[in-house]
Scaffold this motif. Structure first.
Motif, PDB file in Angstrom:
ATOM      1  N   PRO A 144      20.284 -24.271  26.932  1.00  0.00           N
ATOM      2  CA  PRO A 144      18.894 -24.726  27.099  1.00  0.00           C
ATOM      3  C   PRO A 144      18.670 -26.079  26.431  1.00  0.00           C
ATOM      4  O   PRO A 144      19.193 -26.350  25.343  1.00  0.00           O
ATOM      5  CB  PRO A 144      18.082 -23.625  26.403  1.00  0.00           C
ATOM      6  N   ASP A 145      17.895 -26.924  27.081  1.00  0.00           N
ATOM      7  CA  ASP A 145      17.606 -28.247  26.530  1.00  0.00           C
ATOM      8  C   ASP A 145      16.841 -28.171  25.211  1.00  0.00           C
ATOM      9  O   ASP A 145      16.790 -29.151  24.460  1.00  0.00           O
ATOM     10  CB  ASP A 145      16.796 -29.074  27.540  1.00  0.00           C
ATOM     11  N   THR A 146      16.246 -27.017  24.921  1.00  0.00           N
ATOM     12  CA  THR A 146      15.477 -26.815  23.689  1.00  0.00           C
ATOM     13  C   THR A 146      16.318 -27.048  22.445  1.00  0.00           C
ATOM     14  O   THR A 146      15.787 -27.422  21.391  1.00  0.00           O
ATOM     15  CB  THR A 146      14.935 -25.366  23.650  1.00  0.00           C
ATOM     16  N   PHE A 147      17.642 -26.830  22.531  1.00  0.00           N
ATOM     17  CA  PHE A 147      18.510 -26.866  21.363  1.00  0.00           C
ATOM     18  C   PHE A 147      19.501 -28.011  21.461  1.00  0.00           C
ATOM     19  O   PHE A 147      20.138 -28.200  22.502  1.00  0.00           O
ATOM     20  CB  PHE A 147      19.278 -25.553  21.231  1.00  0.00           C
ATOM     21  N   ILE A 160      23.969 -14.035  20.384  1.00  0.00           N
ATOM     22  CA  ILE A 160      24.170 -13.077  21.473  1.00  0.00           C
ATOM     23  C   ILE A 160      24.483 -11.684  20.931  1.00  0.00           C
ATOM     24  O   ILE A 160      23.921 -10.684  21.401  1.00  0.00           O
ATOM     25  CB  ILE A 160      25.296 -13.553  22.416  1.00  0.00           C
ATOM     26  N   ILE A 161      25.372 -11.572  19.942  1.00  0.00           N
ATOM     27  CA  ILE A 161      25.728 -10.246  19.431  1.00  0.00           C
ATOM     28  C   ILE A 161      24.555  -9.627  18.687  1.00  0.00           C
ATOM     29  O   ILE A 161      24.338  -8.406  18.745  1.00  0.00           O
ATOM     30  CB  ILE A 161      26.995 -10.303  18.551  1.00  0.00           C
ATOM     31  N   GLY A 162      23.771 -10.451  17.993  1.00  0.00           N
ATOM     32  CA  GLY A 162      22.573  -9.930  17.339  1.00  0.00           C
ATOM     33  C   GLY A 162      21.577  -9.401  18.353  1.00  0.00           C
ATOM     34  O   GLY A 162      20.919  -8.369  18.132  1.00  0.00           O
ATOM     35  N   PHE A 163      21.468 -10.088  19.473  1.00  0.00           N
ATOM     36  CA  PHE A 163      20.553  -9.658  20.535  1.00  0.00           C
ATOM     37  C   PHE A 163      21.007  -8.320  21.119  1.00  0.00           C
ATOM     38  O   PHE A 163      20.192  -7.416  21.334  1.00  0.00           O
ATOM     39  CB  PHE A 163      20.502 -10.735  21.625  1.00  0.00           C
ATOM     40  N   ARG A 164      22.309  -8.169  21.378  1.00  0.00           N
ATOM     41  CA  ARG A 164      22.791  -6.889  21.895  1.00  0.00           C
ATOM     42  C   ARG A 164      22.570  -5.768  20.875  1.00  0.00           C
ATOM     43  O   ARG A 164      22.187  -4.657  21.235  1.00  0.00           O
ATOM     44  CB  ARG A 164      24.269  -6.970  22.279  1.00  0.00           C
ATOM     45  N   VAL A 192      13.892 -13.022  17.220  1.00  0.00           N
ATOM     46  CA  VAL A 192      13.712 -12.412  18.543  1.00  0.00           C
ATOM     47  C   VAL A 192      12.917 -11.115  18.408  1.00  0.00           C
ATOM     48  O   VAL A 192      12.003 -10.839  19.199  1.00  0.00           O
ATOM     49  CB  VAL A 192      15.071 -12.156  19.216  1.00  0.00           C
ATOM     50  N   ALA A 193      13.251 -10.309  17.402  1.00  0.00           N
ATOM     51  CA  ALA A 193      12.546  -9.041  17.200  1.00  0.00           C
ATOM     52  C   ALA A 193      11.071  -9.272  16.894  1.00  0.00           C
ATOM     53  O   ALA A 193      10.192  -8.560  17.408  1.00  0.00           O
ATOM     54  CB  ALA A 193      13.209  -8.257  16.072  1.00  0.00           C
ATOM     55  N   ARG A 194      10.776 -10.260  16.068  1.00  0.00           N
ATOM     56  CA  ARG A 194       9.370 -10.579  15.775  1.00  0.00           C
ATOM     57  C   ARG A 194       8.658 -11.052  17.037  1.00  0.00           C
ATOM     58  O   ARG A 194       7.498 -10.700  17.284  1.00  0.00           O
ATOM     59  CB  ARG A 194       9.272 -11.671  14.702  1.00  0.00           C
ATOM     60  N   HIS A 195       9.336 -11.854  17.847  1.00  0.00           N
ATOM     61  CA  HIS A 195       8.774 -12.320  19.115  1.00  0.00           C
ATOM     62  C   HIS A 195       8.432 -11.144  20.019  1.00  0.00           C
ATOM     63  O   HIS A 195       7.444 -11.202  20.769  1.00  0.00           O
ATOM     64  CB  HIS A 195       9.775 -13.246  19.799  1.00  0.00           C
ATOM     65  N   GLN A 196       9.208 -10.079  19.916  1.00  0.00           N
ATOM     66  CA  GLN A 196       8.984  -8.890  20.732  1.00  0.00           C
ATOM     67  C   GLN A 196       8.058  -7.880  20.067  1.00  0.00           C
ATOM     68  O   GLN A 196       7.848  -6.795  20.596  1.00  0.00           O
ATOM     69  CB  GLN A 196      10.333  -8.251  21.063  1.00  0.00           C
ATOM     70  N   GLY A 197       7.506  -8.246  18.899  1.00  0.00           N
ATOM     71  CA  GLY A 197       6.471  -7.425  18.276  1.00  0.00           C
ATOM     72  C   GLY A 197       6.904  -6.543  17.129  1.00  0.00           C
ATOM     73  O   GLY A 197       6.095  -5.763  16.606  1.00  0.00           O
ATOM     74  N   ALA A 292      25.542 -10.942  30.956  1.00  0.00           N
ATOM     75  CA  ALA A 292      24.098 -10.770  31.173  1.00  0.00           C
ATOM     76  C   ALA A 292      23.347 -10.812  29.849  1.00  0.00           C
ATOM     77  O   ALA A 292      22.246 -11.378  29.766  1.00  0.00           O
ATOM     78  CB  ALA A 292      23.829  -9.461  31.904  1.00  0.00           C
ATOM     79  N   ASP A 293      23.924 -10.215  28.794  1.00  0.00           N
ATOM     80  CA  ASP A 293      23.317 -10.310  27.462  1.00  0.00           C
ATOM     81  C   ASP A 293      23.153 -11.777  27.056  1.00  0.00           C
ATOM     82  O   ASP A 293      22.109 -12.186  26.548  1.00  0.00           O
ATOM     83  CB  ASP A 293      24.205  -9.628  26.411  1.00  0.00           C
ATOM     84  N   GLY A 294      24.218 -12.552  27.264  1.00  0.00           N
ATOM     85  CA  GLY A 294      24.197 -13.950  26.871  1.00  0.00           C
ATOM     86  C   GLY A 294      23.139 -14.751  27.607  1.00  0.00           C
ATOM     87  O   GLY A 294      22.386 -15.523  26.999  1.00  0.00           O
ATOM     88  N   GLU A 295      23.082 -14.572  28.918  1.00  0.00           N
ATOM     89  CA  GLU A 295      22.095 -15.314  29.716  1.00  0.00           C
ATOM     90  C   GLU A 295      20.674 -14.944  29.305  1.00  0.00           C
ATOM     91  O   GLU A 295      19.807 -15.813  29.157  1.00  0.00           O
ATOM     92  CB  GLU A 295      22.312 -15.017  31.203  1.00  0.00           C
ATOM     93  N   GLU A 296      20.425 -13.638  29.105  1.00  0.00           N
ATOM     94  CA  GLU A 296      19.071 -13.207  28.731  1.00  0.00           C
ATOM     95  C   GLU A 296      18.699 -13.711  27.343  1.00  0.00           C
ATOM     96  O   GLU A 296      17.575 -14.170  27.120  1.00  0.00           O
ATOM     97  CB  GLU A 296      18.966 -11.679  28.793  1.00  0.00           C
ATOM     98  N   PHE A 297      19.637 -13.636  26.410  1.00  0.00           N
ATOM     99  CA  PHE A 297      19.331 -14.100  25.058  1.00  0.00           C
ATOM    100  C   PHE A 297      19.003 -15.584  25.035  1.00  0.00           C
ATOM    101  O   PHE A 297      18.036 -16.007  24.389  1.00  0.00           O
ATOM    102  CB  PHE A 297      20.485 -13.817  24.104  1.00  0.00           C
ATOM    103  N   LEU A 298      19.801 -16.409  25.709  1.00  0.00           N
ATOM    104  CA  LEU A 298      19.541 -17.851  25.697  1.00  0.00           C
ATOM    105  C   LEU A 298      18.167 -18.165  26.288  1.00  0.00           C
ATOM    106  O   LEU A 298      17.463 -19.057  25.808  1.00  0.00           O
ATOM    107  CB  LEU A 298      20.640 -18.592  26.454  1.00  0.00           C
ATOM    108  N   ARG A 299      17.777 -17.419  27.315  1.00  0.00           N
ATOM    109  CA  ARG A 299      16.440 -17.611  27.899  1.00  0.00           C
ATOM    110  C   ARG A 299      15.360 -17.249  26.892  1.00  0.00           C
ATOM    111  O   ARG A 299      14.391 -18.002  26.691  1.00  0.00           O
ATOM    112  CB  ARG A 299      16.308 -16.764  29.165  1.00  0.00           C
ATOM    113  N   ILE A 300      15.502 -16.095  26.223  1.00  0.00           N
ATOM    114  CA  ILE A 300      14.492 -15.644  25.267  1.00  0.00           C
ATOM    115  C   ILE A 300      14.464 -16.560  24.038  1.00  0.00           C
ATOM    116  O   ILE A 300      13.387 -16.867  23.506  1.00  0.00           O
ATOM    117  CB  ILE A 300      14.770 -14.187  24.854  1.00  0.00           C
ATOM    118  N   ALA A 301      15.623 -17.000  23.579  1.00  0.00           N
ATOM    119  CA  ALA A 301      15.671 -17.886  22.417  1.00  0.00           C
ATOM    120  C   ALA A 301      14.892 -19.172  22.668  1.00  0.00           C
ATOM    121  O   ALA A 301      14.182 -19.674  21.785  1.00  0.00           O
ATOM    122  CB  ALA A 301      17.119 -18.200  22.056  1.00  0.00           C
ATOM    123  N   ALA A 302      15.034 -19.719  23.877  1.00  0.00           N
ATOM    124  CA  ALA A 302      14.282 -20.931  24.226  1.00  0.00           C
ATOM    125  C   ALA A 302      12.797 -20.627  24.334  1.00  0.00           C
ATOM    126  O   ALA A 302      11.955 -21.385  23.837  1.00  0.00           O
ATOM    127  CB  ALA A 302      14.819 -21.501  25.537  1.00  0.00           C
TER     128      ALA A 302
END
Length: 337
Positions: A144-147, A160-164, A192-197, A292-302
């Motif tokens: 992502p261009d964000t980083f 990614i491993i933390g997200f899984r 990420v966890a805080r972002h998800q509540g 799929a974990d990697g793609e989803e995490f990078l999207r959520i991280a951005a």
């Protein structure tokens, strides 16, 4: 090309590592991409705890003079035949998982992280402690261009491993999540966890970790054996210490899960079934990740604007970066850049 290899694994000893470091500088031929492969000129590579496990021998080398590093960011400078996803000049990332067969029952069930034929960057094949790295383009990621490069590198394994691990811990919406150990992976998972509540409770012995946890909004910060003020709904253990497992289970409410995120863990003490697990408490491991974990995490991280805390080191100081990681002197994630 310039590169660092694990020449002879050995247990961390501050005195011995000054003169007999497991990482050795060397020159290797520039790698060439094969079919479906891309070569990237490495601009940043994270220094992961898995690299330390390899250097210390907890992760047995699978090849002589292993070239570690699996949080790699760079620019494609050469493409092999049959490449379609990336072209020269694209910014990409290379992560831990670099090959799966695509045909076994695990791959066919979308659980390629469990593929018996899986291969891993910096273990089965040369990693990113070098000027160039090669990977099958099907296992590379768009960044992502964000980083920028330095802050993107830790996302590719620690993130990614933390997200899984978060997903497998299955913290309910608004629940209390315990995080044991607060380094490179944990500080990303917490955001990420805080972002998800989730409400975040951090347990760590590290002064750097405690400071960072408070900066990132943890509701509670304490030592690993300190009981939380309220029972946890879920927990993730990032520290590679089996002694933490009983404490995490004791802190867990009924029906909760403790997920162990690391690839290596010291021995777990004997557990009493009724005290530790009864009440449908779950203790589970986390094994690598899927693409799929990697793609989803990078999207959520951005999307979540995750803040990546890094400690940059020049390429020529890779041995010092690994020494500092072993000694607990790194705040956030160490990155060669």
């Amino acid at each position: 090309m310039r590169a660092w290899v694990v020449h002879r694994p050995r247990r961390y000893d501050p005195a011995a590592w000054r003169t007999e470091h497991p990482l050795v500088r060397t020159e290797k031929p520039d790698p060439l991409p094969g079919p479906h492969e891309i070569r990237i000129r490495v601009s940043a590579c994270g220094v992961c705890r898995t690299d330390l496990h390899l250097a210390e021998g907890d992760l047995p080398p699978r090849r002589p003079d292993t070239l570690p590093g699996h949080e790699i960011v760079g620019t494609v400078d050469m493409v092999g035949t049959e490449c379609q996803r990336f072209a020269a000049g694209d910014r990409v990332g290379i992560a831990w998982l670099r090959y799966t067969c695509g045909e076994c029952r695990w791959c066919l069930r979308h659980r390629e992280n469990l593929c018996p034929s899986a291969r891993f960057t910096g273990w089965d094949a040369d990693g990113g402690y070098a000027e160039f790295a090669v990977v099958d383009e099907r296992f590379a990621y768009r960044i992502p261009d964000t980083f920028d490069d330095e802050h993107a590198a830790p996302l590719l394994c620690a993130g990614i491993i933390g997200f899984r691990a978060l997903r497998l811990a299955d913290c309910p919406p608004g629940g209390r999540l315990g995080i044991y150990g607060f380094g490179a992976s944990a500080h990303l998972a917490a955001q990420v966890a805080r972002h998800q509540g989730a409400d975040i409770y951090v347990f760590t012995r590290s002064a750097h970790g405690k400071e960072l946890a408070r900066e990132l909004g943890a509701s509670f910060v304490g030592d690993p054996n300190t009981p939380p003020p309220q029972p946890l709904d879920a927990a993730v253990i990032f520290a590679p210490s089996g002694d933490i497992v009983p404490a995490a289970l004791a802190a867990l409410d009924r029906g909760g899960t403790v997920a162990i995120a690391g690839i290596h863990l010291t021995a777990i003490p004997q557990l009493d079934y009724v005290d530790a697990l009864f009440g449908e408490r779950v203790l589970r491991s986390v094994t690598a990740n899927t693409r799929a974990d990697g793609e989803e995490f990078l999207r959520i991280a951005a999307e979540a604007k995750v803040v990546v805390a890094t400690s940059p080191y020049p390429f020529d100081a890779a041995d010092r970066a690994l020494t500092d990681l072993a000694a607990g002197r790194v705040r956030g994630a160490a990155v060669l850049c």
